[in-house]
Design a protein around this motif. Structure first.
Motif, PDB file in Angstrom:
ATOM      1  N   SER B  52      29.537 -14.272  58.019  1.00  0.00           N
ATOM      2  CA  SER B  52      30.944 -14.472  58.201  1.00  0.00           C
ATOM      3  C   SER B  52      31.120 -15.951  58.851  1.00  0.00           C
ATOM      4  O   SER B  52      29.946 -16.576  59.415  1.00  0.00           O
ATOM      5  CB  SER B  52      31.728 -13.633  59.244  1.00  0.00           C
ATOM      6  OG  SER B  52      31.164 -13.898  60.445  1.00  0.00           O
ATOM      7  N   PRO B  53      32.209 -16.746  58.732  1.00  0.00           N
ATOM      8  CA  PRO B  53      32.157 -18.050  59.221  1.00  0.00           C
ATOM      9  C   PRO B  53      31.956 -18.013  60.512  1.00  0.00           C
ATOM     10  O   PRO B  53      30.855 -18.959  61.128  1.00  0.00           O
ATOM     11  CB  PRO B  53      33.864 -18.593  58.813  1.00  0.00           C
ATOM     12  CG  PRO B  53      34.000 -17.808  57.939  1.00  0.00           C
ATOM     13  CD  PRO B  53      33.483 -16.452  57.858  1.00  0.00           C
ATOM     14  N   ALA B  54      32.330 -17.193  61.297  1.00  0.00           N
ATOM     15  CA  ALA B  54      31.985 -17.032  62.990  1.00  0.00           C
ATOM     16  C   ALA B  54      30.738 -16.863  62.951  1.00  0.00           C
ATOM     17  O   ALA B  54      29.888 -17.451  63.979  1.00  0.00           O
ATOM     18  CB  ALA B  54      32.759 -15.955  63.478  1.00  0.00           C
ATOM     19  N   ALA B  55      30.084 -15.890  62.386  1.00  0.00           N
ATOM     20  CA  ALA B  55      28.497 -15.732  62.244  1.00  0.00           C
ATOM     21  C   ALA B  55      27.608 -16.720  61.788  1.00  0.00           C
ATOM     22  O   ALA B  55      26.710 -17.045  62.413  1.00  0.00           O
ATOM     23  CB  ALA B  55      28.183 -14.379  61.423  1.00  0.00           C
ATOM     24  N   ARG B  56      28.165 -17.540  60.959  1.00  0.00           N
ATOM     25  CA  ARG B  56      27.411 -18.787  60.419  1.00  0.00           C
ATOM     26  C   ARG B  56      27.248 -19.653  61.649  1.00  0.00           C
ATOM     27  O   ARG B  56      26.333 -20.557  62.187  1.00  0.00           O
ATOM     28  CB  ARG B  56      28.401 -19.495  59.546  1.00  0.00           C
ATOM     29  CG  ARG B  56      27.680 -19.449  58.099  1.00  0.00           C
ATOM     30  CD  ARG B  56      28.363 -20.120  56.917  1.00  0.00           C
ATOM     31  NE  ARG B  56      29.219 -19.051  56.184  1.00  0.00           N
ATOM     32  CZ  ARG B  56      29.771 -19.243  55.241  1.00  0.00           C
ATOM     33  NH1 ARG B  56      30.714 -20.375  55.245  1.00  0.00           N
ATOM     34  NH2 ARG B  56      30.404 -18.252  54.533  1.00  0.00           N
ATOM     35  N   MET B  57      28.644 -19.853  62.455  1.00  0.00           N
ATOM     36  CA  MET B  57      28.454 -20.892  63.628  1.00  0.00           C
ATOM     37  C   MET B  57      27.776 -20.349  64.621  1.00  0.00           C
ATOM     38  O   MET B  57      26.989 -21.197  65.410  1.00  0.00           O
ATOM     39  CB  MET B  57      30.072 -21.197  64.068  1.00  0.00           C
ATOM     40  CG  MET B  57      30.616 -22.145  63.977  1.00  0.00           C
ATOM     41  SD  MET B  57      31.692 -22.377  64.891  1.00  0.00           S
ATOM     42  CE  MET B  57      33.170 -21.506  64.044  1.00  0.00           C
ATOM     43  N   PHE B  58      27.611 -19.047  64.870  1.00  0.00           N
ATOM     44  CA  PHE B  58      26.772 -18.553  65.979  1.00  0.00           C
ATOM     45  C   PHE B  58      25.504 -18.701  65.799  1.00  0.00           C
ATOM     46  O   PHE B  58      24.391 -19.185  66.288  1.00  0.00           O
ATOM     47  CB  PHE B  58      27.086 -17.014  65.923  1.00  0.00           C
ATOM     48  CG  PHE B  58      26.406 -16.287  67.378  1.00  0.00           C
ATOM     49  CD1 PHE B  58      26.854 -16.721  68.793  1.00  0.00           C
ATOM     50  CD2 PHE B  58      25.384 -15.680  66.970  1.00  0.00           C
ATOM     51  CE1 PHE B  58      26.048 -16.275  69.693  1.00  0.00           C
ATOM     52  CE2 PHE B  58      24.503 -15.058  68.343  1.00  0.00           C
ATOM     53  CZ  PHE B  58      24.922 -15.359  69.418  1.00  0.00           C
ATOM     54  N   LEU B  60      24.083 -20.998  63.661  1.00  0.00           N
ATOM     55  CA  LEU B  60      23.691 -22.391  63.711  1.00  0.00           C
ATOM     56  C   LEU B  60      23.763 -23.014  65.190  1.00  0.00           C
ATOM     57  O   LEU B  60      22.644 -23.605  65.912  1.00  0.00           O
ATOM     58  CB  LEU B  60      24.662 -23.141  63.051  1.00  0.00           C
ATOM     59  CG  LEU B  60      24.493 -23.526  61.753  1.00  0.00           C
ATOM     60  CD1 LEU B  60      25.649 -24.484  61.115  1.00  0.00           C
ATOM     61  CD2 LEU B  60      23.287 -23.959  61.463  1.00  0.00           C
ATOM     62  N   THR B  61      24.486 -22.385  66.198  1.00  0.00           N
ATOM     63  CA  THR B  61      24.527 -23.024  67.534  1.00  0.00           C
ATOM     64  C   THR B  61      23.619 -22.122  68.574  1.00  0.00           C
ATOM     65  O   THR B  61      23.680 -22.397  69.696  1.00  0.00           O
ATOM     66  CB  THR B  61      25.869 -23.018  68.026  1.00  0.00           C
ATOM     67  OG1 THR B  61      26.750 -21.862  67.979  1.00  0.00           O
ATOM     68  CG2 THR B  61      26.800 -23.838  67.004  1.00  0.00           C
ATOM     69  N   PRO B  65      18.795 -22.599  67.414  1.00  0.00           N
ATOM     70  CA  PRO B  65      18.228 -23.526  68.118  1.00  0.00           C
ATOM     71  C   PRO B  65      17.058 -22.649  68.939  1.00  0.00           C
ATOM     72  O   PRO B  65      16.125 -23.104  69.416  1.00  0.00           O
ATOM     73  CB  PRO B  65      19.611 -23.697  69.302  1.00  0.00           C
ATOM     74  CG  PRO B  65      20.447 -23.544  68.332  1.00  0.00           C
ATOM     75  CD  PRO B  65      20.323 -22.782  67.411  1.00  0.00           C
ATOM     76  N   LEU B  66      17.465 -21.334  69.403  1.00  0.00           N
ATOM     77  CA  LEU B  66      16.166 -20.532  70.088  1.00  0.00           C
ATOM     78  C   LEU B  66      15.187 -20.630  69.225  1.00  0.00           C
ATOM     79  O   LEU B  66      13.925 -20.913  69.606  1.00  0.00           O
ATOM     80  CB  LEU B  66      16.717 -19.157  69.904  1.00  0.00           C
ATOM     81  CG  LEU B  66      17.831 -18.642  71.055  1.00  0.00           C
ATOM     82  CD1 LEU B  66      18.140 -17.422  70.861  1.00  0.00           C
ATOM     83  CD2 LEU B  66      17.202 -18.984  72.459  1.00  0.00           C
ATOM     84  N   TYR B  77      22.302 -10.566  69.267  1.00  0.00           N
ATOM     85  CA  TYR B  77      23.547  -9.860  68.430  1.00  0.00           C
ATOM     86  C   TYR B  77      24.034 -10.810  67.533  1.00  0.00           C
ATOM     87  O   TYR B  77      24.560 -11.981  67.779  1.00  0.00           O
ATOM     88  CB  TYR B  77      24.486  -9.198  69.458  1.00  0.00           C
ATOM     89  CG  TYR B  77      25.611  -8.814  68.870  1.00  0.00           C
ATOM     90  CD1 TYR B  77      25.823  -7.419  68.718  1.00  0.00           C
ATOM     91  CD2 TYR B  77      26.676  -9.437  68.622  1.00  0.00           C
ATOM     92  CE1 TYR B  77      26.816  -6.809  68.023  1.00  0.00           C
ATOM     93  CE2 TYR B  77      27.763  -9.026  67.916  1.00  0.00           C
ATOM     94  CZ  TYR B  77      27.883  -7.754  67.745  1.00  0.00           C
ATOM     95  OH  TYR B  77      29.019  -6.981  67.305  1.00  0.00           O
ATOM     96  N   LEU B  78      24.157 -10.219  66.098  1.00  0.00           N
ATOM     97  CA  LEU B  78      24.644 -11.020  65.115  1.00  0.00           C
ATOM     98  C   LEU B  78      25.261  -9.944  64.169  1.00  0.00           C
ATOM     99  O   LEU B  78      24.588  -8.956  63.952  1.00  0.00           O
ATOM    100  CB  LEU B  78      23.562 -11.875  64.657  1.00  0.00           C
ATOM    101  CG  LEU B  78      24.043 -12.938  63.442  1.00  0.00           C
ATOM    102  CD1 LEU B  78      24.942 -14.044  64.044  1.00  0.00           C
ATOM    103  CD2 LEU B  78      22.832 -13.504  62.731  1.00  0.00           C
ATOM    104  N   ARG B  79      26.489 -10.452  63.285  1.00  0.00           N
ATOM    105  CA  ARG B  79      27.070  -9.627  62.554  1.00  0.00           C
ATOM    106  C   ARG B  79      26.569 -10.205  61.248  1.00  0.00           C
ATOM    107  O   ARG B  79      26.672 -11.133  60.999  1.00  0.00           O
ATOM    108  CB  ARG B  79      28.401  -9.300  62.547  1.00  0.00           C
ATOM    109  CG  ARG B  79      28.792  -8.631  63.978  1.00  0.00           C
ATOM    110  CD  ARG B  79      30.110  -8.136  63.833  1.00  0.00           C
ATOM    111  NE  ARG B  79      31.287  -9.095  64.302  1.00  0.00           N
ATOM    112  CZ  ARG B  79      31.627  -9.219  65.409  1.00  0.00           C
ATOM    113  NH1 ARG B  79      31.177  -8.603  66.485  1.00  0.00           N
ATOM    114  NH2 ARG B  79      32.625 -10.231  65.882  1.00  0.00           N
TER     115      ARG B  79
END
Lengths: 275, 331
Positions: B52-58, B60-61, B65-66, B77-79
């Motif tokens: 989802s757009p939110a998951a994409r951002m998560f 990426l950010t 990075p990890l 945790y990711l959807r």
């Protein structure tokens, strides 16, 4: 001054008359600049630092109230600039740091020569009918929710101790070191400050020339946002990099170095005068 | 006994390989099944398409990075979004490995956490409620503190008002001397002391001479100034234990505890002289005085009447003088 150096883990490297300050974006720290910094160090004096609450900054210096909006981060940046260079600098800011730099330049224009912003956004949430930021408010709340869920992976997060000292879960110290964003609460609040920000009304009063470097397929910053910045900043030039994604300095550092050098070479004032 | 390895496409765990740029290179059957894709459809797709757009951002950010900075990610945790748009909660471990041709590859193992997700949702909402309760409690405390402060202010005001009332009730507003009520109370108290301890008490009663003329000739403001000047002279020339009061229009009295008649006469004379010698009044001022020492069993009125008679005698004898009161008639 020494406090600021320690607070934001400010480091200086490279040689040159001209100082470039490299400011990282959300979710990372100064290390993200490593490939770019290596390429620029022979020609410039470089200042790298960690945003308060990120990387090796002093987490104790993070203040719930000061850092609840990007303005607090902008004040930090002004202090970093005052502590690290006596001459005006060129600030290279990735993502939210580009925005923070614009806010900081309004507070202390004398510290800035130029801002080079890579993938900034004055507002992430759509504001129909005229503004397309790329996200619905629901998306941002969803992101914050997802971040919240990830805090569950932190041992002791729900323990009374962690609840009582939620700004500084010491228990999770070891785990914390494995995260780029050091503290889940800070990181979550930084996400709120970033993704719920709206600084569009301040753009016309940014007093220094700004170069926007953008890429194709940036899922965080759509092309409409780049165009909006170009239209609303008093002195702005937008340049597309030969790179993709929101982290070109990681995926294609060469293109970013080229973009920065080009932005520095051209006389911005005369370009801006044409507008 | 060695057995054939399990079928990787049927293991109860999703597996996913990505290029650095987010292109999916391989996914196992389990993950494809969860996400409602045909297994062969996933390779070549971008990871973005599963987010989802939110998951994409998560992604990426946080997740990316990890992987980039630390080479691995654990229990993130990711959807992931299914082909039909359902966002499914997953727990992801990731490692960075060298893929074909030395290219960096991200290998992710994906665990569906539906039950745990529900549990976490409940915990989260419990925590949010607890936080809200704490916030409300703090707010209530703040309000209480405000109310306490306002009560304190009211009490302070009341105290100040009481002081003012007390002052008003005991003080003659024109001269700042004690008023008649205080005079009577003080004298009554001193008479009781005399009765009990045989400690003497005397009083000097004074009346400004020709005061009516002063008022008539020079006006009331001058009259007031005269009274104030007399009061000041009295205050300046008596002991701390003495009490000076204004008890009528131009009538003053000084109560002198622990003082016998002759001593009071000396003081009374001095007061009369000092008043006659005042230079800061618009017109010369004199007083006539009557001095009395109380005797046991006298009440306020008895001793006052005797002093008053002496005062009248002083007036009759030509004013600006002092007369001693006669001893009381035996009862």
């Amino acid at each position: 001054m020494q406090d600021v150096i320690r607070r934001n883990h400010v480091q200086t490297l490279g040689e040159g008359d001209h100082t470039l300050v490299l400011a990282h974006g959300f979710g990372c720290d100064h290390q993200i600049w490593q490939p770019v910094a290596e390429a620029l160090a022979p020609d410039f004096r470089l200042v790298l630092f960690d945003i308060t609450g990120c990387g090796q900054s002093d987490l104790g210096a993070w203040d719930r109230s000061r850092h609840s909006s990007l303005h607090g981060y902008a004040e930090d940046l002004v202090e970093v600039l005052a502590a690290s260079s006596s001459d005006p600098v060129t600030l290279v800011g990735h993502s939210v740091s580009g925005t923070i730099a614009m806010l900081a330049s309004r507070k202390a224009p004398h510290h800035f020569r130029q801002i080079i912003a890579i993938g900034p956004s004055p507002r992430y949430i759509n504001d129909p009918p005229d503004y397309h930021g790329g996200f619905e408010e629901r998306d941002i709340l969803d992101l914050l929710d997802m971040m919240e869920h990830n805090y569950f992976e932190w041992a002791g997060y729900l323990s009374p101790l962690a609840m009582a000292n939620s700004h500084r879960p010491e228990l999770a110290d070891k785990l914390r070191q494995s995260f780029a964003a050091a503290d889940p609460v800070i990181s979550r609040k930084f996400a709120e400050a970033t993704f719920l920000s709206d600084v569009r009304h301040l753009l016309p009063s940014v007093p220094v020339p700004v170069d926007i470097l953008y890429t194709e397929q940036d899922v965080i910053v759509p092309p409409e946002v780049v165009a909006y910045l170009g239209d609303h900043l008093p002195a702005c030039r937008t340049t597309r990099l030969g790179a993709t994604g929101h982290y070109p300095h990681m995926s294609n550092p060469g293109a970013v170095v080229t973009g920065i050098r080009a932005a520095l070479r051209t006389d911005h004032a005369s370009e801006a005068a044409k507008d | 006994m060695p057995q054939a390895p399990p079928d990787i496409n049927r293991l109860p765990c999703g597996l996913l390989s990505l290029q650095q740029d987010g292109i999916i290179t391989w996914a196992n059957g389990t993950l494809a099944h969860w996400l409602e894709y045909e297994p062969r459809k996933l390779p070549g797709m971008r990871i973005d398409q599963l987010l989802s757009p939110a998951a994409r951002m998560f992604y990426l950010t946080s997740l990316l990075p990890l992987l980039q900075h630390h080479g691995h990610a654990s229990e993130v945790y990711l959807r992931l979004r299914s082909r039909h748009g359902a966002d499914m909660p997953m727990l992801i471990n990731g490692d960075v490995t060298e893929g074909a041709g030395g290219k960096t590859r991200y290998d992710l193992s994906v665990m569906a956490i539906h039950k745990r997700h529900v549990f976490e949702e409940q915990l989260l909402s419990a925590r949010q409620m607890a936080e809200q309760a704490v916030a409300e409690q703090e707010k209530a405390y703040a309000e209480l503190e405000l109310a306490r402060q306002s009560l304190q202010e009211k009490q302070d005001e009341l105290l100040a008002l009481n002081c003012k009332l007390e002052h008003m009730a005991t003080t003659d507003s024109l001269t700042g001397l004690a008023n008649r009520r205080v005079f009577e109370q003080t004298l009554s108290h001193q008479l009781a002391v005399l009765e009990r301890n045989q400690t003497p008490v005397s009083l000097v009663l004074m009346d400004v001479d020709h005061f009516k003329q002063v008022n008539d000739t020079h006006g009331h403001p001058v009259g007031d100034a005269v009274l104030q000047a007399v009061a000041t002279t009295l205050k300046d020339n008596i002991r701390e234990i003495d009490v000076a009061a204004r008890i009528g229009g131009e009538e003053f009295v000084v109560i002198m505890p622990d003082t016998e008649l002759e001593e009071a006469v000396v003081v009374g004379e001095r007061l009369r002289e000092r008043i006659a010698a005042m230079t800061d009044t618009p017109t010369p001022v004199t007083v006539s005085s009557g001095v009395a020492e109380a005797v046991p069993a006298e009440d306020v009125s008895d001793v006052f009447v005797r002093a008053d008679s002496a005062l009248y005698q002083a007036k009759a004898d030509g004013r600006n003088r002092l007369r001693k009161a006669a001893a009381p008639a035996p009862r």
